[in-house]
Design a protein around this motif. Sequence first.
Motif, PDB file in Angstrom:
ATOM      1  N   GLY A  49       0.797  -1.214   0.000  1.00 27.50           N
ATOM      2  CA  GLY A  49       0.000   0.000   0.000  1.00 27.50           C
ATOM      3  C   GLY A  49       0.832   1.268   0.000  1.00 27.50           C
ATOM      4  O   GLY A  49       1.896   1.326   0.612  1.00 27.50           O
ATOM      5  N   GLN A  50       0.336   2.294  -0.697  1.00 31.39           N
ATOM      6  CA  GLN A  50       0.961   3.607  -0.682  1.00 31.39           C
ATOM      7  C   GLN A  50       0.412   4.422   0.488  1.00 31.39           C
ATOM      8  O   GLN A  50      -0.683   4.160   0.988  1.00 31.39           O
ATOM      9  CB  GLN A  50       0.695   4.329  -2.004  1.00 31.39           C
ATOM     10  CG  GLN A  50       1.265   3.605  -3.216  1.00 31.39           C
ATOM     11  CD  GLN A  50       0.896   4.281  -4.514  1.00 31.39           C
ATOM     12  OE1 GLN A  50      -0.061   5.040  -4.587  1.00 31.39           O
ATOM     13  NE2 GLN A  50       1.666   3.998  -5.560  1.00 31.39           N
ATOM     14  N   ALA A  51       1.162   5.413   0.905  1.00 34.51           N
ATOM     15  CA  ALA A  51       0.725   6.272   2.002  1.00 34.51           C
ATOM     16  C   ALA A  51      -0.478   7.111   1.577  1.00 34.51           C
ATOM     17  O   ALA A  51      -0.617   7.490   0.414  1.00 34.51           O
ATOM     18  CB  ALA A  51       1.874   7.168   2.443  1.00 34.51           C
ATOM     19  N   PHE A  52      -1.347   7.388   2.518  1.00 33.00           N
ATOM     20  CA  PHE A  52      -2.487   8.279   2.290  1.00 33.00           C
ATOM     21  C   PHE A  52      -2.918   8.850   3.642  1.00 33.00           C
ATOM     22  O   PHE A  52      -2.363   8.499   4.685  1.00 33.00           O
ATOM     23  CB  PHE A  52      -3.642   7.533   1.619  1.00 33.00           C
ATOM     24  CG  PHE A  52      -4.264   6.435   2.445  1.00 33.00           C
ATOM     25  CD1 PHE A  52      -5.418   6.649   3.180  1.00 33.00           C
ATOM     26  CD2 PHE A  52      -3.687   5.163   2.485  1.00 33.00           C
ATOM     27  CE1 PHE A  52      -5.994   5.635   3.941  1.00 33.00           C
ATOM     28  CE2 PHE A  52      -4.245   4.134   3.246  1.00 33.00           C
ATOM     29  CZ  PHE A  52      -5.403   4.376   3.969  1.00 33.00           C
ATOM     30  N   ALA A  53      -3.881   9.747   3.613  1.00 33.26           N
ATOM     31  CA  ALA A  53      -4.424  10.314   4.847  1.00 33.26           C
ATOM     32  C   ALA A  53      -5.938  10.298   4.750  1.00 33.26           C
ATOM     33  O   ALA A  53      -6.510  10.543   3.682  1.00 33.26           O
ATOM     34  CB  ALA A  53      -3.915  11.740   5.058  1.00 33.26           C
ATOM     35  N   ILE A  54      -6.615   9.978   5.860  1.00 25.47           N
ATOM     36  CA  ILE A  54      -8.068   9.797   5.862  1.00 25.47           C
ATOM     37  C   ILE A  54      -8.691  10.628   6.971  1.00 25.47           C
ATOM     38  O   ILE A  54      -8.088  10.816   8.038  1.00 25.47           O
ATOM     39  CB  ILE A  54      -8.397   8.294   6.032  1.00 25.47           C
ATOM     40  CG1 ILE A  54      -9.889   8.026   5.849  1.00 25.47           C
ATOM     41  CG2 ILE A  54      -7.902   7.757   7.370  1.00 25.47           C
ATOM     42  CD1 ILE A  54     -10.228   6.537   5.697  1.00 25.47           C
ATOM     43  N   ASN A  55      -9.893  11.140   6.734  1.00 24.57           N
ATOM     44  CA  ASN A  55     -10.578  11.923   7.763  1.00 24.57           C
ATOM     45  C   ASN A  55     -10.710  11.137   9.058  1.00 24.57           C
ATOM     46  O   ASN A  55     -11.035   9.952   9.050  1.00 24.57           O
ATOM     47  CB  ASN A  55     -11.974  12.331   7.302  1.00 24.57           C
ATOM     48  CG  ASN A  55     -11.979  13.485   6.331  1.00 24.57           C
ATOM     49  OD1 ASN A  55     -12.532  13.371   5.246  1.00 24.57           O
ATOM     50  ND2 ASN A  55     -11.371  14.606   6.698  1.00 24.57           N
ATOM     51  N   ARG A  56     -10.493  11.811  10.157  1.00 19.08           N
ATOM     52  CA  ARG A  56     -10.591  11.175  11.472  1.00 19.08           C
ATOM     53  C   ARG A  56     -12.005  10.663  11.737  1.00 19.08           C
ATOM     54  O   ARG A  56     -12.184   9.623  12.373  1.00 19.08           O
ATOM     55  CB  ARG A  56     -10.184  12.165  12.559  1.00 19.08           C
ATOM     56  CG  ARG A  56     -10.256  11.619  13.981  1.00 19.08           C
ATOM     57  CD  ARG A  56      -9.668  12.612  14.966  1.00 19.08           C
ATOM     58  NE  ARG A  56      -9.777  12.128  16.327  1.00 19.08           N
ATOM     59  CZ  ARG A  56     -10.774  12.450  17.157  1.00 19.08           C
ATOM     60  NH1 ARG A  56     -11.740  13.268  16.749  1.00 19.08           N
ATOM     61  NH2 ARG A  56     -10.798  11.972  18.382  1.00 19.08           N
ATOM     62  N   THR A  57     -13.012  11.396  11.278  1.00 21.05           N
ATOM     63  CA  THR A  57     -14.402  10.978  11.473  1.00 21.05           C
ATOM     64  C   THR A  57     -15.153  11.007  10.149  1.00 21.05           C
ATOM     65  O   THR A  57     -14.675  11.532   9.149  1.00 21.05           O
ATOM     66  CB  THR A  57     -15.150  11.908  12.456  1.00 21.05           C
ATOM     67  OG1 THR A  57     -15.427  13.160  11.805  1.00 21.05           O
ATOM     68  CG2 THR A  57     -14.344  12.154  13.724  1.00 21.05           C
ATOM     69  N   GLU A  58     -16.340  10.437  10.176  1.00 18.24           N
ATOM     70  CA  GLU A  58     -17.251  10.610   9.050  1.00 18.24           C
ATOM     71  C   GLU A  58     -17.542  12.102   8.879  1.00 18.24           C
ATOM     72  O   GLU A  58     -17.468  12.875   9.831  1.00 18.24           O
ATOM     73  CB  GLU A  58     -18.567   9.871   9.304  1.00 18.24           C
ATOM     74  CG  GLU A  58     -18.411   8.393   9.601  1.00 18.24           C
ATOM     75  CD  GLU A  58     -18.965   8.006  10.960  1.00 18.24           C
ATOM     76  OE1 GLU A  58     -19.353   6.845  11.115  1.00 18.24           O
ATOM     77  OE2 GLU A  58     -18.988   8.864  11.864  1.00 18.24           O
ATOM     78  N   GLU A 172      -4.251   4.108  14.390  1.00 19.70           N
ATOM     79  CA  GLU A 172      -3.816   5.464  14.045  1.00 19.70           C
ATOM     80  C   GLU A 172      -4.739   6.546  14.584  1.00 19.70           C
ATOM     81  O   GLU A 172      -4.478   7.736  14.409  1.00 19.70           O
ATOM     82  CB  GLU A 172      -3.706   5.617  12.516  1.00 19.70           C
ATOM     83  CG  GLU A 172      -2.495   4.935  11.921  1.00 19.70           C
ATOM     84  CD  GLU A 172      -2.766   3.531  11.412  1.00 19.70           C
ATOM     85  OE1 GLU A 172      -1.819   2.866  10.963  1.00 19.70           O
ATOM     86  OE2 GLU A 172      -3.938   3.088  11.487  1.00 19.70           O
ATOM     87  N   GLY A 173      -5.861   6.140  15.216  1.00 25.61           N
ATOM     88  CA  GLY A 173      -6.754   7.112  15.830  1.00 25.61           C
ATOM     89  C   GLY A 173      -7.946   7.525  14.987  1.00 25.61           C
ATOM     90  O   GLY A 173      -8.586   8.535  15.271  1.00 25.61           O
ATOM     91  N   VAL A 174      -8.290   6.740  13.959  1.00 27.21           N
ATOM     92  CA  VAL A 174      -9.457   7.034  13.129  1.00 27.21           C
ATOM     93  C   VAL A 174     -10.695   6.425  13.794  1.00 27.21           C
ATOM     94  O   VAL A 174     -10.668   5.288  14.261  1.00 27.21           O
ATOM     95  CB  VAL A 174      -9.270   6.469  11.711  1.00 27.21           C
ATOM     96  CG1 VAL A 174     -10.431   6.885  10.820  1.00 27.21           C
ATOM     97  CG2 VAL A 174      -7.947   6.947  11.122  1.00 27.21           C
TER      98      VAL A 174
END
Length: 246
Positions: A49-58, A172-174
């Motif tokens: 997998g490549q690095a990415f960033a995702i919203n902490r919440t919906e 990661e805290g998501v």
Amino acid sequence: MVITLAFGATAADGGLIAANPLIEIPAGTFIFGRDDGPENERPRREVEGQAFAINRTEITNRQYGLFVKETGHRAAFYANHPILGLDDRPVVGVSWEDADAFCRHYGLVLPSEQQYERAARGPKGSAFPWGEVPPGNARANSGADACCSGDARDGYPMTAPAASFPDGASKEGVLNLVGNVWEWTRDVYAPYEGGTAARSAGLYRVLRGGSWNSDPNHLTTTYRLAYDPEFRFSANGGFRCVRSTL
């Protein structure tokens, strides 16, 4: 699995989306799919997998409402509902195109299935974001033991605030990657490589994560729900966004 309600009108981010930071997910190998679940979750394999960033919440009603105000885009179907429309609850009643338009407005995109599953399972392929222990009432907003109705055993008969259930966070805290609302991904539904072709392949987008009315069979990090991308009346379907770090 996805529930529809009909109500009347009363019924590391750079600050892209207010109060919803992007959480960095590092590159590396991770486990994707499983061999002991439904046919469309097979095969289990290791993915680079490549690095990415995702919203902490919906994405919340407050955040979606700001997008509507800025762009003139149509409001969420349940924007005025007395529970589902509360500012801090995840927005529901949005089509795939609505969700896609929101993310793109902020220079983001909907997560792929692999990105969603990596964020939810971690690199080792956990059954749940927090590990292997079933959620109980403290880690996720879920439904009755038999599909598909909500209950209030976890404190919420319908949606919960998007920042709730901290005990159910990923490594990661998501938050709420399992439970609360199903979440749109950007992928078109199709069997995994080597899987059995389905009539619905290519017609639908994929929802992930289960929701406030999901029974335990649907409340996993690997469950895939093929869904009509044009349908915007689901009371338990929302989304979050991602940013590639490349």
